[in-house]
Design an enzyme around this catalytic site. Structure first.
Site, mmCIF file in Angstrom:
data_model
loop_
_atom_site.group_PDB
_atom_site.id
_atom_site.type_symbol
_atom_site.label_atom_id
_atom_site.label_comp_id
_atom_site.label_asym_id
_atom_site.label_seq_id
_atom_site.Cartn_x
_atom_site.Cartn_y
_atom_site.Cartn_z
ATOM 1 N N ASN A 10 0.848 -1.229 0.053
ATOM 2 C CA ASN A 10 0.034 -0.053 0.048
ATOM 3 C C ASN A 10 0.842 1.258 0.131
ATOM 4 O O ASN A 10 1.203 1.731 1.056
ATOM 5 C CB ASN A 10 -0.873 -0.002 1.192
ATOM 6 C CG ASN A 10 -1.852 1.189 1.331
ATOM 7 O OD1 ASN A 10 -1.782 2.058 0.354
ATOM 8 N ND2 ASN A 10 -2.901 0.999 2.344
ATOM 9 N N ARG A 93 -2.568 -2.173 -3.629
ATOM 10 C CA ARG A 93 -3.864 -1.104 -3.642
ATOM 11 C C ARG A 93 -3.700 -0.365 -4.346
ATOM 12 O O ARG A 93 -2.616 0.528 -4.403
ATOM 13 C CB ARG A 93 -3.946 -0.867 -2.040
ATOM 14 C CG ARG A 93 -4.885 0.114 -1.833
ATOM 15 C CD ARG A 93 -4.892 1.127 -0.657
ATOM 16 N NE ARG A 93 -5.903 1.681 -0.323
ATOM 17 C CZ ARG A 93 -6.085 3.075 0.200
ATOM 18 N NH1 ARG A 93 -4.874 3.674 0.648
ATOM 19 N NH2 ARG A 93 -7.216 3.920 0.464
ATOM 20 N N HIS A 182 -12.737 3.234 -0.075
ATOM 21 C CA HIS A 182 -12.712 2.070 0.887
ATOM 22 C C HIS A 182 -13.199 0.791 0.613
ATOM 23 O O HIS A 182 -13.913 0.010 1.081
ATOM 24 C CB HIS A 182 -13.578 2.651 2.092
ATOM 25 C CG HIS A 182 -12.674 3.948 2.753
ATOM 26 N ND1 HIS A 182 -13.390 4.963 3.323
ATOM 27 C CD2 HIS A 182 -11.381 4.237 2.988
ATOM 28 C CE1 HIS A 182 -12.965 5.808 3.585
ATOM 29 N NE2 HIS A 182 -11.530 5.393 3.645
ATOM 30 N N ARG A 243 -11.827 16.439 6.330
ATOM 31 C CA ARG A 243 -12.674 16.812 4.960
ATOM 32 C C ARG A 243 -13.991 16.983 5.713
ATOM 33 O O ARG A 243 -14.625 16.489 6.599
ATOM 34 C CB ARG A 243 -12.739 15.418 4.404
ATOM 35 C CG ARG A 243 -11.283 15.092 3.872
ATOM 36 C CD ARG A 243 -11.600 13.695 3.028
ATOM 37 N NE ARG A 243 -10.192 13.023 2.662
ATOM 38 C CZ ARG A 243 -10.096 11.636 2.623
ATOM 39 N NH1 ARG A 243 -11.140 11.108 2.869
ATOM 40 N NH2 ARG A 243 -8.824 11.210 2.485
ATOM 41 N N GLU A 386 -8.076 -4.846 5.442
ATOM 42 C CA GLU A 386 -7.720 -4.506 3.916
ATOM 43 C C GLU A 386 -6.646 -5.057 3.255
ATOM 44 O O GLU A 386 -6.782 -5.591 2.181
ATOM 45 C CB GLU A 386 -7.706 -2.757 3.784
ATOM 46 C CG GLU A 386 -9.103 -2.277 4.151
ATOM 47 C CD GLU A 386 -8.844 -0.724 4.145
ATOM 48 O OE1 GLU A 386 -9.140 0.073 2.988
ATOM 49 O OE2 GLU A 386 -8.231 -0.215 5.257
#
Length: 402
Positions: A10, A93, A182, A243, A386
């Site tokens: 990743n 990823r 995600h 955010r 993940e």
């Protein structure tokens, strides 16, 4: 020796996370993180799970090529290096796959070109992901490399969910639509929730709440995503650490015309200086809860806004799904912040959902129910994984021909 190991990479703009897994039993052999790549204060933290040893390197690591070479050296010290005959593939990823990539894909030059074409809709993520891919391919050009896309799980959304209400010809020209992110987490957690309930994923409807510094919700109907909160970019949807989430688009025009702000300044404001951080100066939920306990009204308001948006999405996805079997919390905040789970479900008893305070207060690394046995809708905490999902998808693709 039959190759059954998958190395998951990743690659971020200044970091490289990795895990090496043996897919015979999905066990972790090693994991680690290289951070602050390109700085004098770079750090590599490596753990060999088999011998229970963690090692650290501190000092400058110039680029991702040097970072991956350093990781390869650490793995080699443990006897599980990149030249090991047991290594089957490397799974990467990749954040944005657009509509072109709907499933894990073996990487070739054409795949790289298409990921490059998507950089305008993922300028912060896809370039870093590509750097990791190119570095790994240079080190092991003979080894299958697989891209697993964050957006892929959400490509099952119907057009009524994925389209914005703008001219479709204009939207198609500039690839403007809702992609969602995600996805590897939502896929893994929705499937694990079904397992927790003792059912097949195709039998259940699940609302997944991935709550970390970045946060997203998804409505998963019988194993397929039918709606998700993030859109063209990861800015849309829930209130996040830095955010804003959902916002009237005219706010941007107003800040430009009346506030005299540039597009870059507004971009920075909404992505890096908004959300919980913008509301109260903290984006760590633990710190926010500590401040609330001390009577801090600014932190309390930030928490209330966060929960209000979350509750709105839960209600919306009830309506989208029609029937809900479970609401599940995951990621850093979702797995660890009991007050968030309690507040988000409070008042939903009429919809069949409730939280048992005692079960909710239990900390643990296992998937678990936190709803009373009498609840019509299960409420669960399912730790996301993940890296395991990327490894599983990589192995399923490459292992077929191995």
């Amino acid at each position: 020796m039959t190759a059954t190991r998958v190395l998951v990479l990743n690659s971020g703009s200044s970091s490289l996370k990795y895990q090496l897994l043996d897919m015979r039993d999905a066990s972790r052999l090693a994991l680690g993180l290289v951070e602050r790549i390109g700085e004098q204060t770079s750090r590599l933290k490596h753990t060999c799970v088999g011998i229970g040893e963690t090692r650290e390197q501190n000092g400058p690591i110039a680029d991702h090529d040097a970072a991956l070479k350093a990781v390869a050296e650490e793995l080699a010290r443990d006897g599980i290096g990149l030249d090991s005959p047991g290594l089957l593939a490397i799974g990467h990823r990749v954040v944005h796959g657009g509509m072109f990539f709907t499933e894990p894909t073996v990487i070739d030059d054409g795949v790289i070109t298409e990921i490059e074409r998507l950089i305008p809709v993922a300028p912060l993520h896809n370039p870093a992901n590509l750097t990791g891919i190119r570095t790994a391919r240079a080190l092991r050009p003979d080894l299958p490399q697989v891209a697993v896309f964050d957006t892929a799980f959400h490509t099952t959304m119907p057009e009524s969910s994925a389209r914005y209400a703008i001219d479709p010809r204009l939207a198609d020209r500039y690839r403007v639509r809702r992609y969602g992110f995600h996805g590897t987490s939502h896929a893994y957690v929705s499937r694990e929730t079904a397992r927790l309930l003792g059912k097949d994923p195709a039998e259940v409807n699940v609302i997944v709440l991935h709550l970390g510094n970045g946060a997203s919700a998804s409505a998963v109907e019988r194993g397929r995503c039918v709606d998700t909160s993030m859109g063209l970019t990861p800015l849309e949807g829930l209130v996040m650490g830095t955010r804003s989430g959902d916002l009237d688009p005219a706010v941007i025009f107003h800040l430009a015309r009346v506030g005299g702000m540039s597009m870059d300044e507004i971009d920075t404001l909404l992505n890096k200086r908004s959300g919980l951080f913008g509301l109260c100066g903290d984006n760590d939920m633990r710190e926010i809860r500590r401040r609330i306990d001390e009577g801090d009204q600014e932190a309390a308001l930030a928490f209330d806004i966060y929960i209000h948006r979350l509750k709105k999405y839960i209600g919306a996805y009830y309506a989208v799904l029609g029937k809900v079997d479970a609401i599940v919390f995951t990621a850093g905040v979702g797995e660890n912040a009991a007050p968030v789970r309690q507040a988000a479900i409070a008042g939903l008893e009429g919809l069949g959902a409730a939280v048992d305070p005692e079960l909710n207060s239990v900390r643990g690394d296992e998937a678990r129910l936190i709803s009373p046995a009498s609840a019509r809708v299960a409420v669960a905490v399912v730790p996301t994984d993940e890296e395991l999902e990327i490894a599983t998808q990589t192995y399923a693709l490459v292992g077929k021909s191995n």
